[in-house]
Design a protein around this motif. Structure first.
Motif, PDB file in Angstrom:
ATOM      1  N   ARG A  14      59.964 -36.716  -7.156  1.00  0.00           N
ATOM      2  CA  ARG A  14      61.231 -36.067  -6.776  1.00  0.00           C
ATOM      3  C   ARG A  14      62.380 -37.056  -6.828  1.00  0.00           C
ATOM      4  NH1 ARG A  14      57.936 -34.199  -2.484  1.00  0.00           N
ATOM      5  NH2 ARG A  14      59.105 -35.442  -0.952  1.00  0.00           N
ATOM      6  N   LEU A  15      62.149 -38.246  -6.299  1.00  0.00           N
ATOM      7  CA  LEU A  15      63.195 -39.264  -6.264  1.00  0.00           C
ATOM      8  C   LEU A  15      63.562 -39.722  -7.668  1.00  0.00           C
ATOM      9  CD1 LEU A  15      65.019 -41.186  -4.702  1.00  0.00           C
ATOM     10  CD2 LEU A  15      63.092 -42.769  -4.501  1.00  0.00           C
ATOM     11  N   ASN A  16      62.558 -39.977  -8.495  1.00  0.00           N
ATOM     12  CA  ASN A  16      62.826 -40.440  -9.862  1.00  0.00           C
ATOM     13  C   ASN A  16      63.624 -39.411 -10.654  1.00  0.00           C
ATOM     14  OD1 ASN A  16      61.501 -42.843  -9.435  1.00  0.00           O
ATOM     15  ND2 ASN A  16      59.599 -42.208 -10.407  1.00  0.00           N
ATOM     16  N   ILE A  21      68.713 -37.458 -13.037  1.00  0.00           N
ATOM     17  CA  ILE A  21      69.727 -36.413 -13.142  1.00  0.00           C
ATOM     18  C   ILE A  21      71.096 -36.953 -12.734  1.00  0.00           C
ATOM     19  CG2 ILE A  21      70.495 -34.223 -12.126  1.00  0.00           C
ATOM     20  CD1 ILE A  21      67.510 -33.428 -12.010  1.00  0.00           C
ATOM     21  N   GLU A  22      71.123 -37.741 -11.681  1.00  0.00           N
ATOM     22  CA  GLU A  22      72.386 -38.329 -11.223  1.00  0.00           C
ATOM     23  C   GLU A  22      72.998 -39.231 -12.289  1.00  0.00           C
ATOM     24  OE1 GLU A  22      74.107 -41.162  -7.582  1.00  0.00           O
ATOM     25  OE2 GLU A  22      71.999 -40.556  -7.635  1.00  0.00           O
ATOM     26  N   GLU A  23      72.141 -39.979 -12.986  1.00  0.00           N
ATOM     27  CA  GLU A  23      72.643 -40.944 -13.976  1.00  0.00           C
ATOM     28  C   GLU A  23      72.989 -40.291 -15.305  1.00  0.00           C
ATOM     29  OE1 GLU A  23      71.344 -45.194 -16.103  1.00  0.00           O
ATOM     30  OE2 GLU A  23      70.087 -44.280 -14.526  1.00  0.00           O
ATOM     31  N   TYR A  24      72.163 -39.347 -15.752  1.00  0.00           N
ATOM     32  CA  TYR A  24      72.317 -38.827 -17.109  1.00  0.00           C
ATOM     33  C   TYR A  24      72.880 -37.403 -17.156  1.00  0.00           C
ATOM     34  CZ  TYR A  24      69.491 -42.827 -18.527  1.00  0.00           C
ATOM     35  OH  TYR A  24      69.030 -44.102 -18.746  1.00  0.00           O
ATOM     36  N   THR A  33      65.548 -30.822  -2.419  1.00  0.00           N
ATOM     37  CA  THR A  33      64.262 -31.240  -2.987  1.00  0.00           C
ATOM     38  C   THR A  33      63.175 -30.731  -2.046  1.00  0.00           C
ATOM     39  OG1 THR A  33      64.296 -33.390  -1.851  1.00  0.00           O
ATOM     40  CG2 THR A  33      65.258 -33.288  -4.074  1.00  0.00           C
ATOM     41  N   CYS A  34      62.101 -30.205  -2.629  1.00  0.00           N
ATOM     42  CA  CYS A  34      61.050 -29.561  -1.845  1.00  0.00           C
ATOM     43  C   CYS A  34      59.690 -30.110  -2.261  1.00  0.00           C
ATOM     44  CB  CYS A  34      61.082 -28.050  -2.048  1.00  0.00           C
ATOM     45  SG  CYS A  34      62.717 -27.315  -1.799  1.00  0.00           S
TER      46      CYS A  34
END
Length: 249
Positions: A14-16, A21-24, A33-34
């Protein structure tokens, strides 16, 4: 901004994905996130995302069960499946999802998948097809890992699958053969829910549409349309006779 939810039982996954997504994909906002499907269902109802990144293999519930929790008029989101092919969750690729991502997720493939989501113009009615596909007990295609690739094979072309320990060899009617690092039980779990494919022997799964005859000699064997003889376990005889509709005289 595109509102998105990540459903995955692995915290690191989930973190990765969120970081990628935040970067690209800065135009995608992760609103939740679940770690399991029930939690994801609640979050979807509460947050009404545009997009769901959905893991397939999770404890308790498979990601493939997601749509069972929603009525058709509630499905206003699209799905990008995430999966590790090592777990052999390839059955999801027959569905009408926007896309799928193989773990570990490649940033370029992530951006391409999100771009396809943005460009897609399909109506929600496509998810009616998706939901019906999930209910079907027969796969039109399977995808199997070979090296660093995934090969999509039409099941109607598969003559038989031979298991050899941790490996299986898929024999197709177009003379193609594929050696896959999966044992025969993996294929049995996915394909033998339909009577067309039968585990005829500890080492074989056979497509009964390619069976020409049952031979009683030498302990019993199946003659395929290509002339090949395959062994048949005694306990599988009745199943085969019913599957190929042999009329006893």
């Amino acid at each position: 901004m595109i509102k998105a939810i990540i459903i995955d039982d692995e915290k690191r996954a989930r973190l990765n994905l969120a970081l990628l997504i935040e970067e690209y994909c800065s135009f995608v906002e992760i609103i939740a996130t679940c770690e399991n499907l029930p939690e994801g269902v609640k979050s979807i109802r509460k947050n009404k995302p545009d997009l769901v990144f959905l893991d397939i293999e999770m404890p308790g519930h498979s990601g493939l069960e997601l749509l069972d929790f929603f009525d058709e008029n509630e499905i206003n989101f699209k799905i990008i499946f995430t999966t590790a092919y090592q777990e052999y969750a390839i059955q999801a690729f027959k569905f009408s999802a926007v896309d799928y991502l193989l773990k570990p997720i490649n940033p370029n493939e992530l951006t391409q998948a999100v771009t396809r989501f943005i460009k897609t113009k399909e109506k929600v009615e496509n998810y009616k097809i998706l939901k019906e596909n999930i209910k079907q007990d027969f796969l039109k295609k399977i995808a199997v890992p070979t090296g660093n690739s995934l090969i999509f094979i039409e099941t109607e072309k598969i003559i038989y699958i031979k298991g050899e320990g941790a490996y299986s060899e898929i024999i197709c009617s177009d003379n193609e053969k594929y050696l896959v690092c999966r044992n025969l039980k993996n294929f049995e779990d996915i394909m033998c829910s339909n009577s067309i494919f039968v585990r005829t022997h500890k080492s074989y799964i056979v497509n009964t549409q390619f069976v020409r005859a049952y031979n009683k000699s030498d302990g019993g064997s199946l003659e395929l349309k290509n002339g090949l003889l395959l062994p048949l376990s005694n306990e599988k005889l009745q199943i085969i006779l019913e599957a190929i509709k042999i009329i006893k005289r």
